[in-house]
Design an enzyme around this catalytic site. Structure first.
Site, mmCIF file in Angstrom:
data_model
loop_
_atom_site.group_PDB
_atom_site.id
_atom_site.type_symbol
_atom_site.label_atom_id
_atom_site.label_comp_id
_atom_site.label_asym_id
_atom_site.label_seq_id
_atom_site.Cartn_x
_atom_site.Cartn_y
_atom_site.Cartn_z
ATOM 1 N N ARG A 40 4.389 -0.363 -4.544
ATOM 2 C CA ARG A 40 4.034 -0.863 -3.215
ATOM 3 C C ARG A 40 2.755 -1.690 -3.222
ATOM 4 N NH1 ARG A 40 6.923 1.882 0.790
ATOM 5 N NH2 ARG A 40 5.482 1.062 2.318
ATOM 6 N N TRP A 96 -2.415 -2.919 -1.818
ATOM 7 C CA TRP A 96 -2.119 -4.358 -1.869
ATOM 8 C C TRP A 96 -3.119 -4.993 -0.905
ATOM 9 C CZ3 TRP A 96 -0.459 -8.357 1.397
ATOM 10 C CH2 TRP A 96 0.037 -9.502 0.746
ATOM 11 N N HIS A 153 19.734 -36.977 -4.077
ATOM 12 C CA HIS A 153 18.931 -37.510 -2.976
ATOM 13 C C HIS A 153 17.435 -37.332 -3.221
ATOM 14 C CE1 HIS A 153 22.565 -38.232 -0.732
ATOM 15 N NE2 HIS A 153 22.949 -36.989 -0.974
ATOM 16 N N LYS A 203 6.148 -4.383 -3.164
ATOM 17 C CA LYS A 203 7.568 -4.168 -2.904
ATOM 18 C C LYS A 203 7.921 -4.306 -1.430
ATOM 19 C CE LYS A 203 11.721 -2.878 -4.045
ATOM 20 N NZ LYS A 203 12.518 -3.965 -4.636
ATOM 21 N N CYS A 234 0.845 -1.196 0.000
ATOM 22 C CA CYS A 234 0.000 0.000 0.000
ATOM 23 C C CYS A 234 0.883 1.250 0.000
ATOM 24 C CB CYS A 234 -0.959 0.073 1.178
ATOM 25 S SG CYS A 234 -2.180 -1.246 1.171
ATOM 26 N N GLU A 258 9.029 -15.362 -9.420
ATOM 27 C CA GLU A 258 8.224 -14.170 -9.141
ATOM 28 C C GLU A 258 7.976 -13.331 -10.384
ATOM 29 O OE1 GLU A 258 9.912 -11.120 -6.551
ATOM 30 O OE2 GLU A 258 11.910 -11.832 -7.027
ATOM 31 N N LYS A 274 13.873 -15.340 -8.511
ATOM 32 C CA LYS A 274 13.656 -14.289 -9.510
ATOM 33 C C LYS A 274 12.766 -14.825 -10.633
ATOM 34 C CE LYS A 274 14.903 -10.894 -7.911
ATOM 35 N NZ LYS A 274 15.268 -11.216 -6.645
ATOM 36 N N GLU A 301 18.407 -17.787 -5.329
ATOM 37 C CA GLU A 301 18.012 -16.445 -5.765
ATOM 38 C C GLU A 301 17.593 -16.462 -7.248
ATOM 39 O OE1 GLU A 301 17.175 -13.811 -4.463
ATOM 40 O OE2 GLU A 301 17.490 -12.220 -5.904
ATOM 41 N N ASN A 329 -2.544 1.847 5.464
ATOM 42 C CA ASN A 329 -1.617 0.764 5.137
ATOM 43 C C ASN A 329 -1.416 -0.042 6.410
ATOM 44 O OD1 ASN A 329 0.472 -0.865 4.209
ATOM 45 N ND2 ASN A 329 2.038 0.687 4.545
ATOM 46 N N GLY A 330 -1.575 -1.357 6.330
ATOM 47 C CA GLY A 330 -1.384 -2.192 7.513
ATOM 48 C C GLY A 330 -2.606 -3.059 7.760
#
Ligand code: F6R
Length: 629
Positions: free
Chosen positions: A27, A79, A521, A624, A2, A505, A502, A498, A105-106
């Site tokens: 965001r 978001w 294994h 983000k 947000c 996402e 990437k 990583e 936001n929250g």
């Protein structure tokens, strides 16, 4: 998670707010909305507009049905947490009488009880969000207070004292022609103070400074549990939730609006990948002293504190966690202190053993990740020392830590972290080497040499970037893959993780990173004819023939039909017979190699996502800065 913008000043508020939202859209992009206060004199009206989907949808709505001109306004990019990403749940939320508009936001954890209370009073809710209760409560609190200059801020304090959870709230009131009020607990909020060309003061509120960077670089950092009022004539005033005055911390943002523009690149991510040599150089700047000594001024822990440390935890999320995994190899090797690395969302719940002699290194690009913040607070409660590695000046995590080492990556706008990651890795090296320096060093010559090697990293990253055209072509050829696997050993294992993150996402392709030795294994069963397998190969100079073992791993997967994509150091000829594609990186000391080997994986994921037609900068379902647990 947000984005929030508020404006009071002489300019057209909607223009300022929309520009801020464009810069904050990373965001969250489930919906966007704005509200402005209109009318002359004390009693006016609010006008608002909101729309599900990206900001472009709201902009189209506003082009078709413009809002009246105003000089005071708020805006939000969402978001979704409570309530789906619909028009109805988009912010701002209005009070039942339409006199108050709130953005948030929250997560308000006790919203259900508050909602029931409002409903008992006859309020009909217009959304499924936790936020809406605050608009109704604020309207009631305002009406119950006597008129006066502090009325709006006091109403906000009354409401905040009743809220549980995490929140940044910004509100506008139809009866307040000159004032916005805002509050923060566990969620970010910064204030900008500017002046137009004719010298008129203007004030901004933002989730981060990007919201107002086009207008001012003068910012004020707020503390936990504070209410701020920005008023056209009275300026800025800050109190805690009980009304006691508080002093915000002033700082000047060290980047400008151009740093948050695409600068001719198709995607912010491409620009940020290209900026990595500069970002790494800036993170090292001023920290590499003479004779292999390190200078870390911002570490506010005494040498004795650092000598007393007998255990290190590195705690972070996502990409930052991968930086932490690399830190383990480096810090343990250089300092001989045991290091544990843990995802922040698990850390405090398993009751880790912490005390005064534990150093907890928290890594966060945004400085606002709630899981990491909660882990930090848990560590401090247990009396551990906390050192933050962070990119965002003025954010919560560095403010609450005992010491901070800022990465100087500059603003990272693309949701997928790139330069943030590389600079986190470099900062971890600095922490490890600094600890080694303070505590006495086992591998003295090696550590002194590594300090010199760090100076070469920016150029080495630049060399990798010069050779990315074949990697992009390879990316295009992989765009139809269903699964891509990533393998690495030693520090190349976190690099493999990583690379897989990437790809997942950005390109929404199933991808997994494995320790190359673990493959046999179980996961080797995944390999089918043509399965792409990216192998990050350690230097042939790495200890205990890790290199040779990884070359064997390449042969093993190839024998089972894999299409092998090998990232190997220049001059490493051992891999040639088994590689369908080779991506070369410069010779780099083993522990520093992730700084160069990660770069092609970033480019690969970006190119695959672009070829598949996805929004590289704003991947689906993500935001983000993750400011909820
Ligand atoms: C992935 C990514 C995320 C973040 C994670 C932590 O590309 O960016 O995994 O690394 O959400 O964020 P910060 O570093 O801001 O705490």
């Amino acid at each position: 998670m947000c984005g929030i913008v508020g404006y009071v000043g002489p300019q057209d508020a909607l223009d300022v707010v929309l520009e801020g939202l464009r810069r904050l859209e990373y965001r969250g992009y489930d919906s966007a909305g704005v509200a402005v206060r209109i009318g002359d004199g004390a009693s006016g009206e609010l006008a608002s507009a909101k729309k599900a989907g990206k900001l472009a949808n709201l902009e189209k709505l506003l082009a078709d049905s413009p809002l009246p001109a105003s000089t005071i306004g708020i805006g939000h990019t969402r978001w979704a947490t409570h309530g789906g990403p619909t028009d109805r749940n988009a912010h701002p939320h209005l009070s039942a009488d339409g006199r108050v508009a709130v953005i948030h936001n929250g997560i308000i954890e006790n919203f259900a009880a508050l909602r029931t209370e409002c409903e008992r009073r006859g309020v009909e809710f217009a959304s499924d969000t936790d936020t809406e209760v605050t608009a109704h409560l604020l309207a009631v609190a305002y009406d119950e207070l006597p008129a006066g200059p502090d009325r709006f801020a006091e109403a906000m304090r009354v409401v905040c004292r009743r809220l549980e959870g995490a929140f940044t709230l910004v509100a506008t009131h139809a009866d307040e022609p000159d004032t916005l009020v805002a509050a923060r607990r566990n969620s970010p909020l910064v204030v900008g103070i500017g002046e137009t060309a004719d010298g008129t003061a203007e004030y901004f509120l933002g989730s981060d400074v990007a919201a107002f960077i086009a207008h001012t670089r003068e910012a004020r950092e707020l503390g936990q549990d504070q209410v701020v009022e920005i008023d056209r004539t009275r300026g800025l005033s800050v109190t805690d939730f009980s009304g006691a005055p508080a002093e915000p911390t002033a700082y000047t943002v060290d980047w400008d609006a151009a740093a948050a523009e695409k600068g001719g690149y198709d995607w912010f991510m491409l620009k940020e990948i290209a900026e990595q040599p500069r970002a790494v150089a800036d993170t090292l700047l001023g920290r590499l002293g003479e004779n292999g000594q390190l200078v870390l001024d911002e570490v506010r822990l005494s040498d004795q504190d650092l000598r007393d440390i007998d255990k290190v935890f590195v705690v972070a999320c996502g990409t930052a966690y991968h930086a932490g995994l690399i830190a383990k190899y480096a810090i343990e090797h250089w300092t001989r202190i045991p290091v544990e690395v843990e995802v922040a969302s698990e850390f405090r719940y398993r009751d880790p053993v912490l005390d005064r002699s534990t150093l907890v290194v928290v890594i966060s690009q945004s400085g606002e990740t709630m899981d990491t913040l909660m882990a930090l607070r848990h560590a401090k409660d247990q009396k551990a020392r906390v050192l933050a590695i962070c990119n965002a000046n003025g954010s919560t995590i560095p403010r609450e830590s005992d010491a901070v080492l800022y990465t100087h990556a500059g603003p990272e706008v693309a949701v997928a972290s790139t330069k943030g990651f590389l600079t986190q890795v470099v900062a971890c090296y600095l922490v490890g080497l600094f600890l080694a320096q303070v505590r006495g060093i086992k591998y003295e010559d090696e550590v002194a040499a590594i300090v010199e090697d760090l100076r070469g990293l920016p150029d080495q990253v630049a060399q990798v970037l010069e050779q990315m055209e074949p990697v992009r072509a390879l990316g295009r050829s992989l765009a139809d893959s269903n699964t891509i696997l990533f393998l690495g050993r030693h520090v190349a294992f976190p690099v493999a993780l990583e690379g897989a993150l990437k790809l997942k996402e950005l390109a929404y392709i199933h991808a997994e990173g494995f320790a190359a030795g673990e493959l046999k294994h179980g996961p080797i069963a995944l390999i089918d004819e043509g399965t792409p397998v990216v192998v990050v190969v350690p230097s042939p100079r790495s200890r205990e023939s890790v290199h040779g073992k990884v070359v064997s791993n390449i042969q093993e997967v190839r024998a089972r039909g894999a299409r092998t994509i090998v990232i190997a150091e220049e001059g490493d000829e051992d891999v040639v017979p088994y590689a369908d594609h080779i991506i070369r990186v410069p010779r780099t000391p083993t522990l520093l190699a992730p700084v160069v080997t990660t770069v092609p994986l970033q480019v690969l994921a970006c190119e695959i996502a672009d070829t598949r037609g996805y929004d590289v900068d704003q991947p689906r379902n993500l935001a983000k800065s993750v400011t909820v647990e």
